[in-house]
Design an enzyme around this catalytic site. Sequence first.
Site, mmCIF file in Angstrom:
data_model
loop_
_atom_site.group_PDB
_atom_site.id
_atom_site.type_symbol
_atom_site.label_atom_id
_atom_site.label_comp_id
_atom_site.label_asym_id
_atom_site.label_seq_id
_atom_site.Cartn_x
_atom_site.Cartn_y
_atom_site.Cartn_z
ATOM 1 N N ILE A 14 0.905 -1.320 0.141
ATOM 2 C CA ILE A 14 -0.067 -0.018 -0.015
ATOM 3 C C ILE A 14 0.844 1.257 -0.120
ATOM 4 O O ILE A 14 0.123 2.301 0.245
ATOM 5 C CB ILE A 14 -1.191 0.009 1.315
ATOM 6 C CG1 ILE A 14 -0.325 -0.138 2.360
ATOM 7 C CG2 ILE A 14 -1.915 -1.260 1.015
ATOM 8 C CD1 ILE A 14 -1.422 0.187 3.722
ATOM 9 N N THR A 36 3.941 0.908 1.444
ATOM 10 C CA THR A 36 4.946 0.810 2.373
ATOM 11 C C THR A 36 6.327 0.283 2.095
ATOM 12 O O THR A 36 7.326 0.488 3.140
ATOM 13 C CB THR A 36 4.308 0.141 3.427
ATOM 14 O OG1 THR A 36 3.747 -1.054 2.940
ATOM 15 C CG2 THR A 36 3.119 0.803 4.036
ATOM 16 N N LYS A 73 15.614 2.536 4.424
ATOM 17 C CA LYS A 73 15.204 3.577 3.780
ATOM 18 C C LYS A 73 13.394 3.686 3.942
ATOM 19 O O LYS A 73 13.025 4.748 4.575
ATOM 20 C CB LYS A 73 15.470 3.708 2.278
ATOM 21 C CG LYS A 73 15.260 4.672 1.746
ATOM 22 C CD LYS A 73 15.863 4.969 0.094
ATOM 23 C CE LYS A 73 15.996 6.234 -0.473
ATOM 24 N NZ LYS A 73 16.860 6.028 -1.610
ATOM 25 N N GLY A 108 6.851 -4.284 13.523
ATOM 26 C CA GLY A 108 6.049 -3.328 12.513
ATOM 27 C C GLY A 108 6.572 -1.975 12.895
ATOM 28 O O GLY A 108 6.729 -1.591 13.982
ATOM 29 N N GLU A 110 2.707 2.057 11.941
ATOM 30 C CA GLU A 110 1.796 3.199 12.957
ATOM 31 C C GLU A 110 2.441 3.611 14.072
ATOM 32 O O GLU A 110 2.048 4.872 14.373
ATOM 33 C CB GLU A 110 0.764 2.226 13.251
ATOM 34 C CG GLU A 110 -0.225 1.960 12.247
ATOM 35 C CD GLU A 110 -1.139 0.710 12.618
ATOM 36 O OE1 GLU A 110 -2.351 0.767 12.637
ATOM 37 O OE2 GLU A 110 -0.801 -0.514 12.222
HETATM 38 MO MO1 MOS Z 1 -4.055 0.267 9.991
HETATM 39 S S1 MOS Z 1 -5.509 1.410 10.727
HETATM 40 O O1 MOS Z 1 -4.299 -1.312 10.618
HETATM 41 O O2 MOS Z 1 -4.320 0.288 8.351
#
Ligand code: MOS
Length: 744
Positions: free
Chosen positions: A459, A461, A631, A700, A703
């Site tokens: 997406i 990332t 990066k 991860g 977030e």
């Molecule tokens: Mo995130 S809010 O789990 O895309």
Amino acid sequence: MSTSIIGAAVNRVDGPLKVSGQAQYALDHKIENLAYGVGVPSTVGSARVVRVEASEAQHMPGVLAVLYHGNTPPLYRPAERLEHSRAGEIRPPFEDDQVYYYGQYVALVIANTLEQAQAAADKVKFEYDVRKPAVLLSEAEKPQGPPRVHSSRGDAAGAFASAAVKIDETYTIPVEVHNPMEMHATIAKWEGDKLTVYATTQGVLNEQKVLAEVMGVPQEDVQVISPFCGSGFGGKLFPWPQSMLAALGAKHVKRPVQVQVPRSLMFTTVGHRPLTQQRMRFAAAADGTLVSMQHDVVQPTSMVDEYVEWCTGVTTTLYDCPNVEVSQSLVRLNVGTPTPMRGPGAVPGLFALESAMNELAEKLEMDPIALRLKNYAETDPGSHLPWSSKHLRECYQRGAEQFGWAKRNPKVGSMRQGDEILGWGMASAMWDAGRGGATVRVRLNADGTARASCATQDIGTGTYTIFAQVVSEKTGIVLDKVQVVLGDSTLPPGPTSGGSTVTATVLPAIAQATDQAVQRLLQAAVMTPGSPFFAPNGTQAPKVAITNGWVHETDKPWNSGVPFDEILIARRLAALDGEAKTEPDRAAQGHYSFRSFGAQFMEIAWDPGIARLRVTRALTVIDAGKIINRKAGTNQVLGAVVMGIGMAMFEEAIYDPRTGKPINNNFADYLVATNADVPKLECVFLEYPDYHLNEYGARGIGEIGLAGVAPALAMAIYHATGVRVRTLPFRVEDAIGGERATIV
Ligand code: MOS
């Protein structure tokens, strides 16, 4: 040398496709005979549709159909939503004659061109039996029944009553919207009973499952294709009405149909982070030892779902406090259904929690870092489990050193620099570290390339790049020759891009699939006549390995061997596959509490002479395990910090109480941080591998970079101006004694 690519700062392998415009986003797919659907939104916040006047629209040039409740059979409801109330229930469009919020789709016009569909959509008329919508929190009916979330340990109320130092404050965050650059859009195409969908989604498999449920067809008859996604921030975790309308419309007109959500409706029909009102009652002994934490949340959701923004999870976990009680209540408003948005629960929760800690530190006349260290949780105080890996103490120390925290004068307004007053703030960051199951296929091709495939998606990332890195690490095949195929539900099943879990989830599966393909290759190398390593029956086969993409005898230099494709050619094979399915070891994982941690330090400069406030420095120190791509990882954190500046300083969806219309439903009026608002951002990774989560030690990072920005900025603003920011976003009028022109 072959392992150095893990952890390196690697350019995105899909970057050239994006910057040259070749990357295919949802509506970039060229579909023959495509018809265009335009959704007609309600213009009232609460009503019954009495009559739909569609005949004028129906007879306009190019119009193929006007669909609405009353002329289409109802769609089925997504079954999964029944069990996952946190995800929000998404009602299919046209289910009944009720309007629950402004901007709800009440009709769909399909025409030969977009312009024809748009023109006709403007001519569909509705007669409504209008009710007064409940739009503001103050208009909601009081919550009924027990709270949706409630947990406690010790006696929080009792300890609060008798404590030496306490605060009791309420923190309010308005509705924030995801609004990724690529707006929600779907093309649906039926061939008989089989449905193909080109969508922009964070989960091709979830989109497939939900569309199959809604359309009432078997899951294997739906294919979802989403090779690129112009980001989602959580807004694309679940398919919203546009996907269902495209599928419904295409079935009806027997042609492929596209439906795009225009920017104005990105504020209504595709989810948002709900408003939260959080009361924090914290108390400490005079030495800073926390004795009581009470965290009570009131949060609106829509009329048709049960979405809970789980803000209180951080309060039961982050600090060691014996007496904790948290609760969450829902109220209903005539707004669209909320949904997870980057760091759901934790981000608003930490704004309240970390702001309260900073306010408590001031009352205690204690350094805010010292207060946090005093109450440092050596084990998870909620579950009593040991942390899988926690280096938050080092995050504080490293951040304080690099930021120069020791030079802080805590007195409000004391740090002058020319005409400006500097304000410093800090906060902790925390986010879950999860891992799920994935299946990955890796293929070694006779043309010297490799291919990795999985029904997960990138997406924006860097997921494509992670796949290529692992295949390259294991084989030495250069990145350019590793093709990665994602974003198609027919591929081996992979995870939704959510919860910052994809990297930790897919790494083990890519590694195992690559190992398997390599093992088969090495077997072929010794079994195949014509291979330089061929060992006829009865002879001892040499030990062989792959390095830099060459097969060679293990105890000889790699360039004494041959490129791996020569083995395949000798065996007359087009390719050799490896496929692996990996799952976390749930039993072993039950012994630990998995989180990522961070500390964020912010500086603002306040010029009272011209009422100008600017963010001038932003430092983030992250403990998220091993970073696979420095990066892309840094990009993730810095992008989240920009979003945090937006959250603290700008973002707020404002609704007209008469209709429930978000009056700032555009990028001119709904402000986000732009280049002029963002200083040079710094990000430090501590990089202690977390081997309890996977063999790469990676957690991860999607977030966590957002988690502490707003409370750190709120503290910095207070430090410079003396004005507490307990209602987001900060407005400059707050700092000059003006009246806040906002509606809550
Ligand atoms: Mo995130 S809010 O789990 O895309």
